[in-house]
Design a protein around this motif. Structure first.
Motif, PDB file in Angstrom:
ATOM      1  N   ASN A  86      37.676  35.303  32.522  1.00  0.00           N
ATOM      2  CA  ASN A  86      38.512  35.725  33.655  1.00  0.00           C
ATOM      3  C   ASN A  86      39.891  35.086  33.684  1.00  0.00           C
ATOM      4  O   ASN A  86      40.594  35.162  34.685  1.00  0.00           O
ATOM      5  N   LEU A  87      40.274  34.437  32.610  1.00  0.00           N
ATOM      6  CA  LEU A  87      41.621  33.870  32.540  1.00  0.00           C
ATOM      7  C   LEU A  87      42.548  34.878  31.852  1.00  0.00           C
ATOM      8  O   LEU A  87      42.094  35.647  31.004  1.00  0.00           O
ATOM      9  N   PRO A  88      43.833  34.861  32.195  1.00  0.00           N
ATOM     10  CA  PRO A  88      44.768  35.712  31.452  1.00  0.00           C
ATOM     11  C   PRO A  88      44.684  35.385  29.962  1.00  0.00           C
ATOM     12  O   PRO A  88      44.435  36.260  29.131  1.00  0.00           O
ATOM     13  N   LEU A  89      44.869  34.121  29.636  1.00  0.00           N
ATOM     14  CA  LEU A  89      44.716  33.640  28.271  1.00  0.00           C
ATOM     15  C   LEU A  89      43.839  32.397  28.324  1.00  0.00           C
ATOM     16  O   LEU A  89      44.024  31.532  29.192  1.00  0.00           O
ATOM     17  N   ALA A 293      38.433  41.454  34.773  1.00  0.00           N
ATOM     18  CA  ALA A 293      39.819  41.136  35.133  1.00  0.00           C
ATOM     19  C   ALA A 293      40.136  39.717  34.662  1.00  0.00           C
ATOM     20  O   ALA A 293      39.233  38.891  34.602  1.00  0.00           O
ATOM     21  N   PRO A 294      41.364  39.374  34.362  1.00  0.00           N
ATOM     22  CA  PRO A 294      42.547  40.256  34.351  1.00  0.00           C
ATOM     23  C   PRO A 294      42.625  41.073  33.063  1.00  0.00           C
ATOM     24  O   PRO A 294      41.930  40.768  32.101  1.00  0.00           O
ATOM     25  N   GLY A 299      46.455  39.791  29.509  1.00  0.00           N
ATOM     26  CA  GLY A 299      45.718  39.449  30.726  1.00  0.00           C
ATOM     27  C   GLY A 299      46.620  39.278  31.935  1.00  0.00           C
ATOM     28  O   GLY A 299      46.389  38.427  32.791  1.00  0.00           O
ATOM     29  N   THR A 300      47.641  40.109  32.015  1.00  0.00           N
ATOM     30  CA  THR A 300      48.631  39.923  33.085  1.00  0.00           C
ATOM     31  C   THR A 300      48.392  40.808  34.296  1.00  0.00           C
ATOM     32  O   THR A 300      49.015  40.607  35.335  1.00  0.00           O
ATOM     33  N   VAL A 301      47.503  41.785  34.168  1.00  0.00           N
ATOM     34  CA  VAL A 301      47.271  42.721  35.286  1.00  0.00           C
ATOM     35  C   VAL A 301      46.010  42.271  36.036  1.00  0.00           C
ATOM     36  O   VAL A 301      44.936  42.209  35.457  1.00  0.00           O
ATOM     37  N   PRO A 302      46.159  41.945  37.323  1.00  0.00           N
ATOM     38  CA  PRO A 302      45.116  41.173  38.003  1.00  0.00           C
ATOM     39  C   PRO A 302      43.868  41.918  38.415  1.00  0.00           C
ATOM     40  O   PRO A 302      42.830  41.296  38.591  1.00  0.00           O
ATOM     41  N   ASN A 303      43.951  43.250  38.619  1.00  0.00           N
ATOM     42  CA  ASN A 303      42.745  43.924  39.093  1.00  0.00           C
ATOM     43  C   ASN A 303      42.634  45.341  38.544  1.00  0.00           C
ATOM     44  O   ASN A 303      43.565  45.872  37.941  1.00  0.00           O
TER      45      ASN A 303
ATOM     46  N   PRO B 351      36.516  40.154  42.061  1.00  0.00           N
ATOM     47  CA  PRO B 351      37.051  41.484  41.787  1.00  0.00           C
ATOM     48  C   PRO B 351      38.516  41.403  41.379  1.00  0.00           C
ATOM     49  O   PRO B 351      39.044  42.282  40.729  1.00  0.00           O
ATOM     50  N   ASP B 352      39.159  40.347  41.759  1.00  0.00           N
ATOM     51  CA  ASP B 352      40.581  40.185  41.486  1.00  0.00           C
ATOM     52  C   ASP B 352      40.740  38.813  40.867  1.00  0.00           C
ATOM     53  O   ASP B 352      40.204  37.833  41.366  1.00  0.00           O
ATOM     54  N   SER B 353      41.456  38.740  39.776  1.00  0.00           N
ATOM     55  CA  SER B 353      41.517  37.454  39.093  1.00  0.00           C
ATOM     56  C   SER B 353      42.799  36.687  39.398  1.00  0.00           C
ATOM     57  O   SER B 353      43.126  35.743  38.697  1.00  0.00           O
ATOM     58  N   THR B 354      43.489  37.099  40.465  1.00  0.00           N
ATOM     59  CA  THR B 354      44.673  36.345  40.871  1.00  0.00           C
ATOM     60  C   THR B 354      44.312  34.869  41.012  1.00  0.00           C
ATOM     61  O   THR B 354      45.111  33.980  40.707  1.00  0.00           O
ATOM     62  N   LEU B 356      42.598  32.988  39.243  1.00  0.00           N
ATOM     63  CA  LEU B 356      42.721  32.174  38.038  1.00  0.00           C
ATOM     64  C   LEU B 356      44.043  32.373  37.312  1.00  0.00           C
ATOM     65  O   LEU B 356      44.367  31.647  36.388  1.00  0.00           O
ATOM     66  N   MET B 357      44.812  33.357  37.743  1.00  0.00           N
ATOM     67  CA  MET B 357      45.998  33.703  36.969  1.00  0.00           C
ATOM     68  C   MET B 357      47.132  32.694  37.103  1.00  0.00           C
ATOM     69  O   MET B 357      47.976  32.574  36.222  1.00  0.00           O
ATOM     70  N   ALA B 360      47.268  29.615  34.156  1.00  0.00           N
ATOM     71  CA  ALA B 360      47.928  29.608  32.854  1.00  0.00           C
ATOM     72  C   ALA B 360      49.374  29.133  32.986  1.00  0.00           C
ATOM     73  O   ALA B 360      49.839  28.312  32.190  1.00  0.00           O
TER      74      ALA B 360
END
Lengths: 369, 369
Positions: A86-89, A293-294, A299-303, B351-354, B356-357, B360
């Protein structure tokens, strides 16, 4: 070339027929119509056995095959979660922040025709070796170093010998084969969508059913085709690697490209060095997409709703209404399957921890730089 | 104050009696004579239930309650391994290398009278909170931040409500209670030593039996007493916190002190700020000690034989022969119990990974500094 592991009791034969024929199709299927396959493809030269699966599970959860002694396959591809993190990277070995692409889920990776975003591995066996030796990820310097670690763990001697036999059963290839065998057990059948396809019309509500129709009519299903929604065309065939973003001239797409930094990843070009492959990627499957997600390569789009909007704008050049977006989202939610129960392995121990003791000093040295 | 969870069918009552009486003993027992307890102590205000244990297991394996989103309890206290990570010192959040002491095993921690090397937590519940909020370990800034993360995960709402009820079931206290309940299932009965104590005289070979006698006659059993070999005296009683090294004037000890950097950790003093507590530590239990290399507070001693030599020289001022060392090692090997089968939990998804975003970006910023 492939035998099949039966996931559950065999059912109607057309799904496995579809899988078996996938390699013969010159163009992707036009509609998303496949129930979850009853069998997972198993290469003839790496048959699955309970002992091999168990060994592979241990290796999958064993951080000792990383440079720091702390990163296992499961650190990023978490079996207890969605098969990713669930991490962007993801963070790499020693907390490195230069992992270049979002971590794909391990669940159902057994069905991928090729592995990695750029398709640079053609099998799970080949994929499994990649992160272990990647200097940014698990950081082992070479295959010999991995074998050296494994040979220092007495319990693994007996297990590799039991599974692989031969004079020197502990090899990097064998480790990868065992890991791949474990990964072939990580499949998620029985989603609401599968029950719907099998005839349970109540398995999808009206919104999701509208979403399914839209998914095909607006064009999502052209690439996201077949039972895994990952385009079962030939790897070398037309359209297997799709351009992303394909419609940057679309105004909405242009906005998303800027907002989510969608440009800049050369994708398949990194493998082939052909100009035509710039920004082309394997079409990711959509099973359990609601949980991963993301989204996208960075992995920049959150949902998921936003991912649907981005795909419509940037791949199809279409702007969906909010209702349409929610309908497609509802359909995608129906692709969440049943996850297997996985018993945690018990790793064989090293009687002497000299193996790992150099690591702390090394880490401190690296920190100083 | 404690009820008991029965580990297996209740047997002779003296073990639990011994545990129950432990708090009343003014001095440590003189001999190591306890079979593995049939019951784990359970605080009256945190009864174990299957749903609570399952929730606790999820939290234990959930890296989202760390600042980086990548460090879970299991990252260092690995259930699939020995309950620790075999590293001298674990790596902290964002790969930090300043974790000050070796990670103790979570297996059988339920039996510890106090937790941490310096005994700064009196229960598993209190212990569980420590690493989560430790800036070097999981790095969460405060309890509110943990609760904030948990409340953003819809699946946890239902589970905390089911387990704890009340208007606001998701609290840091409840999370710690659930984690502690799961940890109380991580016990390893049925070691060869236990079978020996129960009357199976073949469970220990001659070397191990000689080792057991020596263990008591040379004085190891004075501190490593009781069924967990961790000194069941009163936490405030004489000898509960032992000086290490206690015999630095012994020539062999002096050599070890230098070689393994055994000086410099203030131990219990960090908690009490009393001079008498300098370099004093909780006596670690010896269950599964053969699996938990490297040894001591800095994790600098690589194997069990060497740990036995260090203890003899530095605690008892005695130099063992090689035969004696091997005999005691053989006895300690007999303390490896049977590990439970643990089914991996399946974490509820965001549902939304904000959530963890932001991590990074933060990590990249930290890296730049």
């Amino acid at each position: 070339m492939h035998t099949h592991l039966i996931i559950r009791s065999p059912r109607r034969g057309w799904q496995s027929l579809l899988l078996a024929c996938a390699g013969l199709l010159a163009a992707p299927l036009a509609v998303a119509d496949g129930e979850f396959p009853a069998k997972v493809p198993v290469p003839a030269d790496n048959p699955m056995t309970p002992a091999k699966i168990e060994l592979g599970k241990q290796l999958y959860f064993d951080p000792r095959i990383s440079l720091s002694g702390t990163v296992s396959c499961n650190s990023c591809h978490m079996v207890q979660s969605n098969g990713s993190d669930n991490l962007p990277l993801s963070f790499g070995v020693f907390g490195r922040v230069d992992v270049p692409r979002n971590t794909p889920t391990v669940y159902n990776a057994a069905f991928n025709t090729v592995q990695f975003w750029d398709g640079r591995a053609s099998s799970l066996e080949e994929q499994a070796k990649g992160p272990i030796l990647n200097p940014v990820e698990m950081g082992m310097p070479n295959a010999e170093a991995v074998v050296d670690v494994l040979r220092k763990i007495p319990g693994y001697h007996a297990q590799f010998a039991q599974v692989f036999g031969g004079k020197e059963p502990i090899t990097f290839d064998h480790a990868a084969e065992a890991i791949a065998s474990f990964e072939r057990t990580l499949v998620t059948p029985d989603s609401p969508y599968d029950r719907f396809v099998k005839g349970d019309k109540k398995a999808l509500d009206v919104t999701a059913q509208e979403g399914l129709k839209l998914f095909n009519s607006v064009g999502c299903g052209t690439c996201h085709a077949g039972p895994m929604f990952d385009n079962p065309g030939l790897p070398m065939g037309e359209g297997f690697y799709q351009k992303f973003p394909a419609q940057p001239q679309n105004a909405a797409c242009a906005k998303y490209v800027q907002k989510y930094h969608l440009h800049g990843d050369l994708g398949r070009y990194d493998v082939t060095h052909k100009d035509a492959d710039k920004e082309r990627f394997r079409v990711p499957g959509l099973r359990n997409v609601a949980l991963t997600a993301p989204y996208f390569n960075y992995g920049t789009v959150p949902n998921l709703q936003e991912a649907v909007r981005v795909m419509a704008a940037c791949e199809l050049g279409k702007n969906l209404t909010e209702t349409q977006t929610k309908q497609i989202e509802a359909f995608l939610n129906s692709l969440t399957g049943k996850f297997p129960q996985v018993t945690l392995p018990h790793l064989p121990q090293t009687p002497d921890s000299t193996l790992l003791m150099k690591v702390a000093d090394m880490a401190k040295e690296m920190q100083k730089k």
